[in-house]
Design a protein around this motif. Sequence first.
Motif, mmCIF file in Angstrom:
data_model
loop_
_atom_site.group_PDB
_atom_site.id
_atom_site.type_symbol
_atom_site.label_atom_id
_atom_site.label_comp_id
_atom_site.label_asym_id
_atom_site.label_seq_id
_atom_site.Cartn_x
_atom_site.Cartn_y
_atom_site.Cartn_z
ATOM 1 N N ASN A 85 9.467 8.027 -12.234
ATOM 2 C CA ASN A 85 8.662 8.057 -13.459
ATOM 3 C C ASN A 85 9.560 8.342 -14.662
ATOM 4 O OD1 ASN A 85 6.630 8.133 -15.292
ATOM 5 N ND2 ASN A 85 5.704 10.035 -14.541
ATOM 6 N N THR A 86 9.961 7.265 -15.350
ATOM 7 C CA THR A 86 10.811 7.371 -16.531
ATOM 8 C C THR A 86 10.176 6.579 -17.654
ATOM 9 O OG1 THR A 86 12.106 5.439 -15.912
ATOM 10 C CG2 THR A 86 12.881 7.574 -15.080
ATOM 11 N N GLU A 87 10.789 6.692 -18.849
ATOM 12 C CA GLU A 87 10.272 5.929 -19.987
ATOM 13 C C GLU A 87 10.423 4.437 -19.748
ATOM 14 O OE1 GLU A 87 12.025 7.139 -23.599
ATOM 15 O OE2 GLU A 87 11.242 9.206 -23.516
ATOM 16 N N ARG A 88 11.533 4.072 -19.123
ATOM 17 C CA ARG A 88 11.741 2.633 -18.818
ATOM 18 C C ARG A 88 10.632 2.110 -17.897
ATOM 19 N NH1 ARG A 88 17.465 1.610 -16.519
ATOM 20 N NH2 ARG A 88 16.688 -0.523 -16.675
ATOM 21 N N ARG A 89 10.248 2.945 -16.901
ATOM 22 C CA ARG A 89 9.177 2.503 -15.978
ATOM 23 C C ARG A 89 7.854 2.388 -16.737
ATOM 24 N NH1 ARG A 89 6.841 5.899 -10.860
ATOM 25 N NH2 ARG A 89 5.501 6.745 -12.523
ATOM 26 N N ALA A 90 7.636 3.370 -17.701
ATOM 27 C CA ALA A 90 6.402 3.313 -18.470
ATOM 28 C C ALA A 90 6.348 2.072 -19.342
ATOM 29 C CB ALA A 90 6.292 4.578 -19.323
ATOM 30 N N VAL A 91 7.508 1.725 -19.933
ATOM 31 C CA VAL A 91 7.552 0.512 -20.756
ATOM 32 C C VAL A 91 7.278 -0.721 -19.896
ATOM 33 C CG1 VAL A 91 9.033 -0.943 -22.181
ATOM 34 C CG2 VAL A 91 9.091 1.538 -22.472
ATOM 35 N N ALA A 92 7.893 -0.714 -18.702
ATOM 36 C CA ALA A 92 7.704 -1.862 -17.817
ATOM 37 C C ALA A 92 6.247 -1.976 -17.382
ATOM 38 C CB ALA A 92 8.611 -1.734 -16.594
ATOM 39 N N LEU A 93 5.641 -0.858 -17.050
ATOM 40 C CA LEU A 93 4.235 -0.893 -16.637
ATOM 41 C C LEU A 93 3.331 -1.369 -17.760
ATOM 42 C CD1 LEU A 93 3.986 2.422 -14.577
ATOM 43 C CD2 LEU A 93 3.909 0.094 -13.680
ATOM 44 N N ALA A 94 3.744 -0.978 -19.005
ATOM 45 C CA ALA A 94 2.945 -1.407 -20.151
ATOM 46 C C ALA A 94 3.007 -2.911 -20.361
ATOM 47 C CB ALA A 94 3.412 -0.672 -21.409
ATOM 48 N N ARG A 95 4.115 -3.533 -19.940
ATOM 49 C CA ARG A 95 4.271 -4.981 -20.133
ATOM 50 C C ARG A 95 3.594 -5.797 -19.015
ATOM 51 N NH1 ARG A 95 10.266 -6.600 -21.875
ATOM 52 N NH2 ARG A 95 9.136 -8.557 -22.132
ATOM 53 N N ILE A 96 3.247 -5.083 -17.935
ATOM 54 C CA ILE A 96 2.545 -5.783 -16.829
ATOM 55 C C ILE A 96 1.056 -5.734 -17.135
ATOM 56 C CG2 ILE A 96 2.120 -5.859 -14.341
ATOM 57 C CD1 ILE A 96 5.000 -6.415 -15.116
ATOM 58 N N LYS A 97 0.569 -6.802 -17.711
ATOM 59 C CA LYS A 97 -0.838 -6.843 -18.064
ATOM 60 C C LYS A 97 -1.325 -8.271 -18.112
ATOM 61 C CE LYS A 97 0.360 -6.542 -22.949
ATOM 62 N NZ LYS A 97 0.159 -5.813 -24.229
ATOM 63 N N GLU A 156 -1.346 -4.819 -8.094
ATOM 64 C CA GLU A 156 -0.379 -4.830 -7.007
ATOM 65 C C GLU A 156 1.037 -4.636 -7.527
ATOM 66 O OE1 GLU A 156 -2.524 -7.689 -3.643
ATOM 67 O OE2 GLU A 156 -1.378 -8.619 -5.267
ATOM 68 N N VAL A 157 1.400 -5.307 -8.674
ATOM 69 C CA VAL A 157 2.746 -5.181 -9.239
ATOM 70 C C VAL A 157 2.980 -3.767 -9.749
ATOM 71 C CG1 VAL A 157 4.319 -5.989 -11.050
ATOM 72 C CG2 VAL A 157 2.868 -7.617 -9.809
ATOM 73 N N ALA A 174 0.816 -1.221 0.000
ATOM 74 C CA ALA A 174 0.000 0.000 0.000
ATOM 75 C C ALA A 174 0.845 1.266 0.000
ATOM 76 C CB ALA A 174 -0.916 -0.011 1.233
ATOM 77 N N LEU A 175 2.197 1.129 0.126
ATOM 78 C CA LEU A 175 3.067 2.311 0.141
ATOM 79 C C LEU A 175 3.098 2.954 -1.238
ATOM 80 C CD1 LEU A 175 6.062 0.934 2.277
ATOM 81 C CD2 LEU A 175 4.227 2.473 3.024
ATOM 82 N N GLU A 176 3.063 4.288 -1.295
ATOM 83 C CA GLU A 176 3.064 5.010 -2.579
ATOM 84 C C GLU A 176 4.466 5.428 -3.007
ATOM 85 O OE1 GLU A 176 0.434 8.269 -2.139
ATOM 86 O OE2 GLU A 176 -1.384 7.017 -2.000
ATOM 87 N N ASP A 177 5.372 5.497 -2.074
ATOM 88 C CA ASP A 177 6.741 5.919 -2.413
ATOM 89 C C ASP A 177 7.718 5.169 -1.534
ATOM 90 O OD1 ASP A 177 8.913 7.193 -3.462
ATOM 91 O OD2 ASP A 177 8.702 8.995 -2.220
ATOM 92 N N ILE A 178 8.594 4.414 -2.199
ATOM 93 C CA ILE A 178 9.612 3.641 -1.475
ATOM 94 C C ILE A 178 10.978 4.048 -2.042
ATOM 95 C CG2 ILE A 178 10.462 1.357 -0.861
ATOM 96 C CD1 ILE A 178 7.674 0.266 -1.417
ATOM 97 N N ILE A 185 5.824 -1.052 -8.536
ATOM 98 C CA ILE A 185 6.775 -0.443 -9.482
ATOM 99 C C ILE A 185 6.725 1.068 -9.367
ATOM 100 C CG2 ILE A 185 7.239 -0.074 -11.943
ATOM 101 C CD1 ILE A 185 6.385 -2.973 -12.437
ATOM 102 N N ARG A 186 5.527 1.619 -9.268
ATOM 103 C CA ARG A 186 5.413 3.069 -9.152
ATOM 104 C C ARG A 186 6.035 3.577 -7.851
ATOM 105 N NH1 ARG A 186 -0.059 1.925 -11.027
ATOM 106 N NH2 ARG A 186 -0.226 2.473 -13.258
ATOM 107 N N ALA A 187 5.911 2.780 -6.789
ATOM 108 C CA ALA A 187 6.477 3.198 -5.511
ATOM 109 C C ALA A 187 7.992 3.078 -5.491
ATOM 110 C CB ALA A 187 5.860 2.371 -4.377
ATOM 111 N N LEU A 188 8.545 2.067 -6.183
ATOM 112 C CA LEU A 188 9.986 1.799 -6.103
ATOM 113 C C LEU A 188 10.802 2.596 -7.129
ATOM 114 C CD1 LEU A 188 9.809 -2.077 -5.578
ATOM 115 C CD2 LEU A 188 10.751 -0.430 -3.944
ATOM 116 N N PHE A 189 10.227 2.886 -8.279
ATOM 117 C CA PHE A 189 11.003 3.492 -9.374
ATOM 118 C C PHE A 189 10.423 4.851 -9.730
ATOM 119 C CE2 PHE A 189 11.343 -1.088 -9.764
ATOM 120 C CZ PHE A 189 12.732 -1.277 -9.804
#
Length: 774
Positions: free
Chosen positions: A762-774, A751-752, A665-669, A756-760
């Motif tokens: 906001n970069t293009e790499r994070r956006a690509v990674a988020l796009a692959r989590i589906k 949850e994943v 539930a943490l928003e920023d790690i 990811i948003r809490a740990l990393f």
Amino acid sequence: MASFVTEVLAHSGRLEKEDLGSKINRLSRRVEEVKGEVCDLINKKYDEFLPSMQSTEDLVKQVHGLVSDVDFLKSRIENEVQSELQVAISEFSELKQQLEKNTVVLSVLRQLQEFDGAIEKYNCALTEKNYIAAAQHLEKAQSILKVLKSRKGCELKLLKALGIELTVQKQNMLYHLGEEWQQLAVWKLPPSTEHSSVEMMLKTELHLCTLSSSEESVSVPLLASVLQALAILGELNAKLKFFSQLLLNYILKPLVTYPSLHAQVETQPQGVILRFETVETDQEHPPPAEVFLKLNLVLELIHKHLLDVPIEDVQRGDETSKVVLAQVLGDMIWEEISETIIKDCLVYSIPTNSTKLEQYEEVIKSTEEFENALKGMKYLKDATELLKYARNVNAHFASKKCQDVIVTARNLMTSEIHNTVKITPDSKVTVPKLPHPKGSEKIKGPKHPVQEPPALENEVKLGQHTFSLPSCRISESVEKLMVLAYQTLSEATASNKPCAIQLFYTVRNIFHLFYDVVPTYHKENLQKLPQLSAIHHNNCMYIAHHLLTLGHQFRYHLPMPLSDGAATFVDMVPGFRKLGTEAFLAQMRSQKADLLERLSNAKNFSNMEDEENYIAAHKAIRQVIHQLSCLGKVWQDVLPVAIYCKAMGTLLNTAIMEMISKIAALEDISTEDGERLYTLCRTVIEEGPLVFSPLPEESKNKKYQEEVPIYVQRWMKFKELIIILQASLMEIVDRWADGKGPLAVEFSTNEVKSLIRALFQNTERRAVALARIK
């Protein structure tokens, strides 16, 4: 014409009305004078106490003379008047009424004379100690006074004086009879009965005098004379009642209550003396035969020297009918003394084992002989409750046995739970060898020879301990309770039908009692102490395990209807399983609440860069591990391995789920937060499984205990969380593997992405990674 008839009748001598009238008037006046003189004399004698013997004799002579004159006139009037015409009847009716009134007055005077004579004779008889005659004369005077009081018109003042005199004389005689009775039966009692003991009872003595009256003219023995006089006066029962109470309280009851107390009889020329002596004994309660012997000695002595006297039944008034004094005394004492014998003697002679029932025949025989002896002395008529109680030994044995079993069972239930014994699959309850069931050749059903376990379809045989209770610890008291149940049922198989049925249902009552008593009596400890709740759980499962087969083991050795299927305990099994499970689940809920409360102090695992927050979170984790470790110590050797692993796995899973939910539930790690969260989770991963480490004697169960994920439902998810806290974006995407990797098995897409948003950043790499989590 009329004067002529009158003159003829007068000269013929058939009618002398004027002459008769004058004579009757003179007679009436004389009667009244005599009446006044008699009343005056009675008043002087019984009210004013003046000597008047001579005047009384003169009056008696005058009364007799008047009576003869009245009788003569009466006969003359009746003979002459009845022969006259109807007209003459009315003329003589007044004269006749006056004559009848005089007759009544003379009758009262005669009764007063008889009363006075009875009192005189009573005084003479009392002076001569002829108590029977004195009592009879006194009773005669009483009956005369009763008749006088029933007449109307008698002077009340005179009757009151006579009544007072009669009461005084009666009390005087009762006083003399009481003095004589006290000489015949002399009691020496202890000074106090508040603290009754053997020492106090030794001071009791009873002297029975056997001397006759000193008066040679009295042919009746003094004892018979006194008792018969008391019977005539209606005071015999009161005397015997008082005597019976002393006999009960100071002689008979102590002989029953104290085994060391014995009666001793000393014969003297004047009579006999009954006193006590002590004999050393280690018996707490006297045997019945000895008690009967002591009581028979006393009652025989009382009968011989006090009660063996013929007394006429005054109430029936029949000379042939006699009052049996022994029977009267027996009616007064028997109910109370028989209750004492039952309560203080026979109850303790009831055997506690069915093998000793045959020996009880001696008690029945001695009881029957005792009652026969009392019947011979007329104390008893028929068989009493005492003999019925002794003969009903089977019912009393069953009641006493059941009572002892229930008391023993309740003492076991209220004893300490934490005194435990180890139960293994090889543990067995020792059951006495049961006899071959009667009529077993007629019993339909499968035989039960010892056979090897049957093979399954794939030819794999059942193990020796397939249906055995797993190794665990139970209370020592529960093991003894089960042994008690088996022993009681074994006792039932050797008892008669009513006793067997009563014993069987007593065993059922034991388990009902356990169900009600234990959870209530140990309620506070079961709630506070985890070890006791685990032991209680095992106790209930142990009892339920035995209840499955307990009835079947004894079924064919018990009478109908028990042998026809009623001898079962299977219906109680679900209740005991529920009882143990509910208590342990309540403890589990309490432990879960404690774990969550400790984790609530971890500041939601947020902002671990703050040293204070990290210390609080680290402390919470250590407390959780410590709690689990302590529970492991008190539960591991108590609970069966499978139950222990499930319980500890459930608690560890609760802590892990709380940590996962808080971290996810943490928003920023930040990087440092991630490192510290990783360290905290690593501590749980490393130390949490230690609670499953088997004891040395449980090495054979090691394979079950090493498979932590079996018992901790979110264990693999927790491991994936640790990996995520240390992994790069590429590693997270690779473990997701398009929803087919191990990460996708444990975490949802949201949850994943949240992690990811809490740990990393906001970069293009994070956006690509988020796009692959589906």
